[in-house]
Write an enzyme that holds these catalytic residues in place. Structure first.
Site, short mmCIF file in Angstrom:
data_model
loop_
_atom_site.label_atom_id
_atom_site.label_comp_id
_atom_site.label_asym_id
_atom_site.label_seq_id
_atom_site.Cartn_x
_atom_site.Cartn_y
_atom_site.Cartn_z
N PRO A 150 0.80 -1.21 0.00
CA PRO A 150 0.00 0.00 0.00
C PRO A 150 0.85 1.28 0.00
O PRO A 150 2.07 1.22 0.20
CB PRO A 150 -0.73 -0.10 1.34
CG PRO A 150 0.26 -0.75 2.25
CD PRO A 150 1.01 -1.72 1.38
N HIS A 190 9.12 -23.91 12.73
CA HIS A 190 9.71 -22.98 11.77
C HIS A 190 10.03 -23.73 10.49
O HIS A 190 10.71 -24.75 10.52
CB HIS A 190 10.99 -22.36 12.35
CG HIS A 190 11.58 -21.33 11.43
ND1 HIS A 190 12.88 -21.36 11.01
CD2 HIS A 190 11.02 -20.25 10.85
CE1 HIS A 190 13.10 -20.33 10.20
NE2 HIS A 190 12.00 -19.64 10.09
N GLU A 214 11.73 -22.67 7.25
CA GLU A 214 12.45 -21.80 6.31
C GLU A 214 12.60 -22.60 5.02
O GLU A 214 13.05 -23.74 5.04
CB GLU A 214 13.82 -21.42 6.88
CG GLU A 214 14.73 -20.66 5.91
CD GLU A 214 14.11 -19.36 5.39
OE1 GLU A 214 13.86 -18.47 6.21
OE2 GLU A 214 13.89 -19.24 4.16
N HIS A 238 6.77 -15.21 6.96
CA HIS A 238 7.87 -14.25 6.72
C HIS A 238 8.21 -14.22 5.24
O HIS A 238 7.95 -15.17 4.52
CB HIS A 238 9.09 -14.62 7.56
CG HIS A 238 9.01 -14.05 8.94
ND1 HIS A 238 10.02 -13.37 9.54
CD2 HIS A 238 7.98 -14.03 9.81
CE1 HIS A 238 9.64 -12.96 10.74
NE2 HIS A 238 8.40 -13.37 10.93
N GLU A 239 8.77 -13.09 4.80
CA GLU A 239 8.99 -12.83 3.37
C GLU A 239 7.70 -13.14 2.60
O GLU A 239 7.67 -13.98 1.69
CB GLU A 239 10.18 -13.65 2.81
CG GLU A 239 11.52 -13.29 3.43
CD GLU A 239 11.76 -13.99 4.76
OE1 GLU A 239 11.27 -15.10 4.94
OE2 GLU A 239 12.42 -13.39 5.63
N GLU A 283 5.36 -10.98 8.11
CA GLU A 283 6.46 -10.02 8.23
C GLU A 283 6.22 -8.92 7.19
O GLU A 283 5.32 -8.13 7.36
CB GLU A 283 7.79 -10.74 8.06
CG GLU A 283 9.00 -9.92 8.51
CD GLU A 283 10.31 -10.58 8.15
OE1 GLU A 283 10.39 -11.26 7.12
OE2 GLU A 283 11.29 -10.39 8.90
N GLU A 326 14.92 -7.47 13.60
CA GLU A 326 16.19 -8.15 13.33
C GLU A 326 17.22 -7.24 12.66
O GLU A 326 18.42 -7.42 12.83
CB GLU A 326 15.95 -9.41 12.47
CG GLU A 326 15.42 -9.11 11.10
CD GLU A 326 14.81 -10.35 10.41
OE1 GLU A 326 14.21 -11.17 11.11
OE2 GLU A 326 14.93 -10.46 9.19
C1 NOJ Z 1 14.45 -14.10 7.91
C2 NOJ Z 1 13.37 -13.99 8.93
O1 NOJ Z 1 12.75 -12.75 8.89
C3 NOJ Z 1 13.97 -14.26 10.29
O2 NOJ Z 1 13.01 -14.05 11.29
C4 NOJ Z 1 14.53 -15.65 10.32
O3 NOJ Z 1 15.18 -15.83 11.53
C5 NOJ Z 1 15.53 -15.86 9.19
N1 NOJ Z 1 14.98 -15.44 7.96
C6 NOJ Z 1 15.91 -17.32 9.06
O4 NOJ Z 1 14.82 -18.06 8.60
#
Ligand code: NOJ
Length: 665
Positions: free
Chosen positions: A193, A372, A374, A445-446, A464, A470
């Site tokens: 936005p 988690h 990833e 996230h992402e 996120e 971070e």
């Molecule tokens: C980026 C994420 O925003 C973060 O929270 C995470 O720790 C790292 N990637 C590893 O997955």
């Protein structure tokens, strides 16, 4: 400038005069959306508010690619339309959220559907909705007609008066950037936005709602005109569409002040109602995690001497969570794949992580393990494992998973694509739907920028899509400036909950000493109220919380699911004062934060219940607090208050105040 505006206004008047016009008004009659079609059959719309044109006649439609007879040609679907007929309706309902900033939401609008037919025979409906606080439109290809290859979308917003625009450029990786403000004509591109400010005090917000099988929109700027740019597939196509089909909604919030802009629920109202028959398993919660230690380089994701996600360490975190009332503990780096990120395995733990034992232990404490996943941007690999992965997590009592896609371009089932492309959008949607089947909530996230899908799938708890905490651990620019969090509530968080991860209690950064959190301790507490997330992480290490138990008490007490929320005062980029009431309860929580400028804020407590006395626990900056020199200085005090009282809050540079108002019986 004035001359151009006058010319455009005359043009608008002329168009209105010589074309058949069709319009709807907002329920309060103050906002009017008019559909126009010129002599060439070009569809347009305009919007006025309080009798002034706000959006001048603006383009609608698409450019398609025609692949007939093996020859590719572009085919504009922006003119040679004829209006078949229009239908109007009124809608007024109040619905209950599963969780949210508010329990009850009113959805009140007038609607007009303009049924068009193109010279080529294609039917196209454009639906307009007028709300008291803005308007929305969407395109529908109502009949089975053809498969369409959409190259671009023509939707534009031609503002009568040039606004200032808060935005981030469209190519921003993962939307992780500092938002900047400039005149629309000085902007180039933006992600959706954007937030708009006009000189006369009007505020605006442009975004999309219900993005499901279509590319995410972005914006281009030309003078005072904001245009639409759809995130393309790698071959340049914007979207492949099988009719019947409806695009996401495009909406614009328009209000006289920031509080009303923040209170707008147009985005959620434009999404479909909840599709899950049972939502009892969806629980907002605060959590801690084996996480910040990795970003500070004290622990590693992969197995080794400093491995974070070990059985022993997790038990320590679970104990701490149980003792302090956290609902869950996130563990990153529990599964195989972190050495080279080429293939993550979502059902095989590292040898020093005993999933069965941890699952048993967590259950015995009444705390959830938060998984988690990833993916390193390999969405296709994730999809191949999705059912197994979720079955495995659910079987171990894990009902919330943080997903991750660290890679500027992700690999979907369609090859390398932008995560905001139609292909990426399809992937994220599949994840949410599959997770729902296994009673799993998602913290994405992402992500693709949120568009209110959580109304339909409330298991999409948070996302996120922000330059989060971070960055204050490792960003080479020294960390986010103090004003960053005073912009986010009015911009990114307007699009939905944010996993920013507040709550740093130890400001030392031995690895990157030049990089740090530009905030005081009281500011970090206030963020729990200011930055909304139903899955709210307290990011720091347990030992750092144990070292400051008095201030930590606020984090223990603050909820993350609300009955109602109000912006009491604020200015984008300068300060925020939010008040929220506990869902189903009487207690209130206040979060106030400021940028680099120390300031004094008067907080009238008029939102409290008449005749009721409250005990106010106030976590304020100490007199000598300053994010650079003395971030820890905090003054904690208690006093009795009623709605007649006005509290004066002294916020330090980068400072804040967090207040708990408990009914005094
Ligand atoms: C980026 C994420 O925003 C973060 O929270 C995470 O720790 C790292 N990637 C590893 O997955």
């Amino acid at each position: 400038m004035k001359k151009i505006t006058l010319l455009l206004l005359c043009l608008a008047a002329l168009l209105t005069a010589c074309s058949p016009t069709m319009e709807i008004q907002s329920p309060d009659g103050k906002l009017v959306v008019t559909f126009l079609i010129d002599a060439d059959g070009r569809p347009m719309y305009q919007v006025s508010r309080n009798d002034k044109l706000v959006v001048l006649p603006s383009a609608l439609g698409f450019t398609l690619r025609d692949d007939k007879d093996g020859v590719e040609t572009t085919f504009p679907l922006t003119a040679t339309f004829k209006v078949q007929n229009t239908t109007t309706s009124t809608h007024d309902e109040t619905w209950e959220t599963v969780w949210g900033e508010e329990r009850l939401i009113r959805n009140h609008y007038n609607e007009m559907v303009v049924h068009l037919r193109h010279a080529c025979g294609a039917p196209l409906d454009i639906t307009f909705r007028a709300f008291d606080d803005g308007f929305a439109l969407r395109y529908t290809f109502p009949e089975r007609f053809d498969s369409l290859t959409i190259l671009s979308e023509a939707t534009e917003y031609k503002f009568a008066v040039e606004p200032e625009v808060w935005s981030i450029p469209w190519r921003t990786e993962y939307y992780e950037a500092l938002w900047t403000k400039d005149l629309a004509s000085a902007k180039d591109t933006a992600c959706s936005p954007v937030t708009l400010e006009w000189m006369d005090g009007t505020y605006g917000f442009i975004h999309e709602a219900a993005l499901t099988d279509y590319p995410a929109q972005n914006f281009t700027f030309r003078g005072t005109t904001v245009g639409t740019y759809l995130t393309p597939w790698q071959n340049g196509v914007a979207a492949y569409v099988t009719t019947p089909f409806a695009t996401p909604w495009r909406f614009v919030i328009l209000t006289d002040n920031l509080s009303d802009m923040m209170a707008s629920r147009i985005m959620l109202n434009l999404n479909d109602p909840c599709r899950l028959s049972d939502t009892s398993w969806i629980k907002p919660m605060k959590f801690i995690g084996i996480w910040w230690g990795m970003h500070l380089k004290q622990m590693t994701w992969e197995m080794g001497p400093k491995h974070g996600a070990t059985t022993e360490n997790m038990k320590r975190y679970l104990d701490f969570a149980a003792h302090n009332g956290f609902g869950g503990v996130l563990a990153e780096g529990w599964n195989l794949g972190w050495e080279d990120w080429s293939h993550f395995d979502f059902t095989t733990p590292y040898a020093d992580w005993d999933m069965n034992e941890l699952s048993r232990y967590a259950d015995s404490l009444g705390v959830q393990i938060i998984g988690h996943n990833e993916t390193g941007g390999n969405a296709a690999d994730y999809e191949a494992q999705l059912e197994d992965a979720y079955q495995y997590h659910a079987a171990h009592g894990i009902h919330a998973i943080k997903t991750g896609y660290v890679s500027p371009i992700i690999r979907t089932v369609d090859g390398l694509q932008y995560n905001r492309s139609q292909s990426g959008v399809r992937h994220y949607r599949k994840v949410i739907e599959t997770a729902a089947k296994y009673h799993i909530c998602i913290d994405n996230h992402e992500p693709v920028m949120p568009t209110g899908l959580q109304r339909t799938y409330p298991n999409l708890l948070t996302q996120e899509g922000v330059r989060g905490q971070e960055w204050n651990a490792w960003a080479t620019d020294g960390g986010s400036p103090a004003w960053h969090t005073t912009v986010l509530p009015y911009t990114r968080v307007m699009a939905g909950p944010v996993d920013y991860t507040p709550g740093v209690f130890n400001f030392a950064n031995p690895v990157y000493p030049q990089t740090r959190v530009h905030a005081t301790l009281a500011n970090q507490l206030a963020l729990f109220v200011v930055l909304y997330s139903p899955l709210q992480m307290a990011c720091d290490l347990p030992e750092n919380y144990e070292a400051q138990p008095d201030a930590f008490q606020f984090i223990r007490d603050v909820p993350c699911d609300w009955e109602q929320s109000h912006l009491i005062d604020g200015k984008i980029g300068e300060y925020v004062v939010m008040a929220r009431q506990l869902r189903g309860g009487q207690n209130w929580y206040i979060g106030a934060i400021t940028n680099d400028d120390a300031r004094s804020i008067e907080l009238p407590l008029t939102f409290l219940e008449e005749g009721q006395t409250y005990e106010a626990n106030i976590y304020a900056d100490g007199e000598d607090a300053d994010w650079r020199k003395n971030p820890y200085s905090t003054k904690i005090s208690t006093q009795k208050v009623t709605r007649e009282d006005v509290l004066t809050l002294q916020l330090a540079s980068g400072g804040g105040a967090a207040i708990q108002l408990t009914v005094d019986n």
